[in-house]
Design an enzyme around this catalytic site. Structure first.
Site, PDB file in Angstrom:
ATOM      1  N   SER A   1       0.832  -1.213   0.000  1.00  0.00           N
ATOM      2  CA  SER A   1       0.000   0.000   0.000  1.00  0.00           C
ATOM      3  C   SER A   1       0.869   1.267   0.000  1.00  0.00           C
ATOM      4  O   SER A   1       0.485   2.296  -0.554  1.00  0.00           O
ATOM      5  CB  SER A   1      -0.995   0.012   1.163  1.00  0.00           C
ATOM      6  OG  SER A   1      -0.315   0.086   2.383  1.00  0.00           O
TER       7      SER A   1
ATOM      8  N   LYS B   1      13.336  -7.692   4.966  1.00  0.00           N
ATOM      9  CA  LYS B   1      14.671  -8.289   4.998  1.00  0.00           C
ATOM     10  C   LYS B   1      15.733  -7.206   5.136  1.00  0.00           C
ATOM     11  O   LYS B   1      15.475  -6.049   4.810  1.00  0.00           O
ATOM     12  CB  LYS B   1      14.930  -9.050   3.681  1.00  0.00           C
ATOM     13  CG  LYS B   1      14.012 -10.220   3.478  1.00  0.00           C
ATOM     14  CD  LYS B   1      14.452 -11.384   4.345  1.00  0.00           C
ATOM     15  CE  LYS B   1      13.427 -12.496   4.330  1.00  0.00           C
ATOM     16  NZ  LYS B   1      13.679 -13.511   5.329  1.00  0.00           N
TER      17      LYS B   1
ATOM     18  N   ASN C   1      14.245   3.914   4.762  1.00  0.00           N
ATOM     19  CA  ASN C   1      13.281   2.934   5.270  1.00  0.00           C
ATOM     20  C   ASN C   1      12.156   3.689   5.957  1.00  0.00           C
ATOM     21  O   ASN C   1      12.370   4.746   6.547  1.00  0.00           O
ATOM     22  CB  ASN C   1      13.971   2.021   6.300  1.00  0.00           C
ATOM     23  CG  ASN C   1      13.011   0.992   6.885  1.00  0.00           C
ATOM     24  OD1 ASN C   1      12.272   0.327   6.158  1.00  0.00           O
ATOM     25  ND2 ASN C   1      13.012   0.853   8.203  1.00  0.00           N
TER      26      ASN C   1
ATOM     27  N   HIS D   1       9.203   3.277   8.904  1.00  0.00           N
ATOM     28  CA  HIS D   1       8.877   2.442  10.061  1.00  0.00           C
ATOM     29  C   HIS D   1       7.642   3.020  10.752  1.00  0.00           C
ATOM     30  O   HIS D   1       7.571   4.228  10.974  1.00  0.00           O
ATOM     31  CB  HIS D   1      10.070   2.413  11.033  1.00  0.00           C
ATOM     32  CG  HIS D   1       9.839   1.490  12.181  1.00  0.00           C
ATOM     33  ND1 HIS D   1       9.955   0.113  12.054  1.00  0.00           N
ATOM     34  CD2 HIS D   1       9.450   1.719  13.460  1.00  0.00           C
ATOM     35  CE1 HIS D   1       9.660  -0.442  13.228  1.00  0.00           C
ATOM     36  NE2 HIS D   1       9.352   0.509  14.088  1.00  0.00           N
TER      37      HIS D   1
ATOM     38  N   GLU E   1       1.692   7.564   7.452  1.00  0.00           N
ATOM     39  CA  GLU E   1       2.980   7.090   6.930  1.00  0.00           C
ATOM     40  C   GLU E   1       3.048   7.262   5.404  1.00  0.00           C
ATOM     41  O   GLU E   1       4.081   7.654   4.857  1.00  0.00           O
ATOM     42  CB  GLU E   1       3.128   5.612   7.321  1.00  0.00           C
ATOM     43  CG  GLU E   1       4.491   5.013   7.039  1.00  0.00           C
ATOM     44  CD  GLU E   1       4.542   3.538   7.465  1.00  0.00           C
ATOM     45  OE1 GLU E   1       3.472   2.933   7.736  1.00  0.00           O
ATOM     46  OE2 GLU E   1       5.657   2.991   7.507  1.00  0.00           O
TER      47      GLU E   1
HETATM   48  C1  GRF Z   1       4.186  -0.164   6.781  1.00  0.00           C
HETATM   49  O1  GRF Z   1       3.512   0.271   7.937  1.00  0.00           O
HETATM   50  C2  GRF Z   1       5.668  -0.283   7.039  1.00  0.00           C
HETATM   51  O2  GRF Z   1       6.210   0.710   7.847  1.00  0.00           O
HETATM   52  C3  GRF Z   1       5.705  -1.588   7.734  1.00  0.00           C
HETATM   53  O3  GRF Z   1       4.836  -2.406   6.972  1.00  0.00           O
HETATM   54  C4  GRF Z   1       3.829  -1.590   6.414  1.00  0.00           C
HETATM   55  C5  GRF Z   1       3.816  -1.801   4.911  1.00  0.00           C
HETATM   56  O4  GRF Z   1       2.540  -1.954   4.425  1.00  0.00           O
HETATM   57  N1  GRF Z   1       7.024  -2.068   7.919  1.00  0.00           N
HETATM   58  P1  GRF Z   1       2.279  -2.221   2.884  1.00  0.00           P
HETATM   59  O5  GRF Z   1       2.912  -3.533   2.493  1.00  0.00           O
HETATM   60  O6  GRF Z   1       2.871  -1.078   2.114  1.00  0.00           O
HETATM   61  O7  GRF Z   1       0.791  -2.262   2.717  1.00  0.00           O
END
Ligand code: GRF
Length: 196
Positions: A12, A90, A106, A108, A178
């Site tokens: 997403s 990973k 990255n 988070h 995010e």
């Molecule tokens: C995000 O919240 C990212 O920070 C975390 O996993 C989610 C990714 O979601 N590590 P998607 O695969 O983009 O829907």
């Protein structure tokens, strides 16, 4: 700015970048999407938008060094300038980390340095935030170093934890914030690149 997006699951966040590139951030171009998971929805989202995809993992390259080399080769041959880890589960290997030093970010889903590092991923992060009774959480974008969720922070957004929140409701609110943070940060990086 030529970017590669790495994602392991739903993609997403990748979709938010694809949408932004199509409308308000034409200076960012996704030239490659990489996943360690051949069934990742991220790969089908990319393919649907005519973006090159690669499945690279321990099943395609059982030896870590060979996988690292294959990832780096793909990035270099696609002239990738920035690597975006958007839900990539990973660690990157030393060859890729060194060649793209300070050009890997990255995202988070927490306010690092809180709730980061080994074991804090996906809904586990939000479960830990709720269990600790936090009043706010958020998302962080940072430059990538060898350890999980380490490296200088580029941007953060704060998100309230509301009474009655479940892991799912909190995850949904954080992910929305995010996505916006990631798109804004990429746009900012592309402007800096033009200016510099
Ligand atoms: C995000 O919240 C990212 O920070 C975390 O996993 C989610 C990714 O979601 N590590 P998607 O695969 O983009 O829907």
């Amino acid at each position: 700015m030529r970017i590669a997006v790495f994602a392991s699951h739903g993609g997403s966040l990748l979709q938010a970048i694809i949408d932004a590139c199509a409308s308000n951030s034409p200076s960012v171009e996704i030239v490659l999407v990489v996943s360690n998971n051949s069934k990742s929805k991220a790969l089908s989202r990319a393919a649907k938008n005519n973006i090159s995809t690669m499945h690279l993992s321990s099943s395609t390259h059982p030896q870590e060094a060979a996988l690292d080399g294959a990832i780096l080769e793909q990035l270099v041959s696609a002239n990738v300038e920035w690597v975006i880890l958007a839900g990539y589960m990973k660690k990157l290997g030393p060859l890729t980390l060194s060649k793209y030093r300070n050009h890997i970010i990255n995202t988070h889903p927490a306010l690092l340095p809180k709730y980061g590092g080994e074991g804090y991923y996906g809904s586990k992060v939000h479960a830990a935030v709720l269990a600790a009774g936090e009043k706010e959480t958020g998302a962080t974008i940072h430059l990538v170093e060898a350890e999980y969720d380490s490296g200088p922070i580029l941007s953060q957004v704060r998100v309230p934890v509301k009474p009655g929140d479940t892991i799912e409701s909190l995850e949904h609110r954080v992910k929305n914030a995010e996505r916006n943070l990631l798109v804004a940060t990429l746009t900012e990086l592309s402007h800096r690149r033009k200016a510099g």
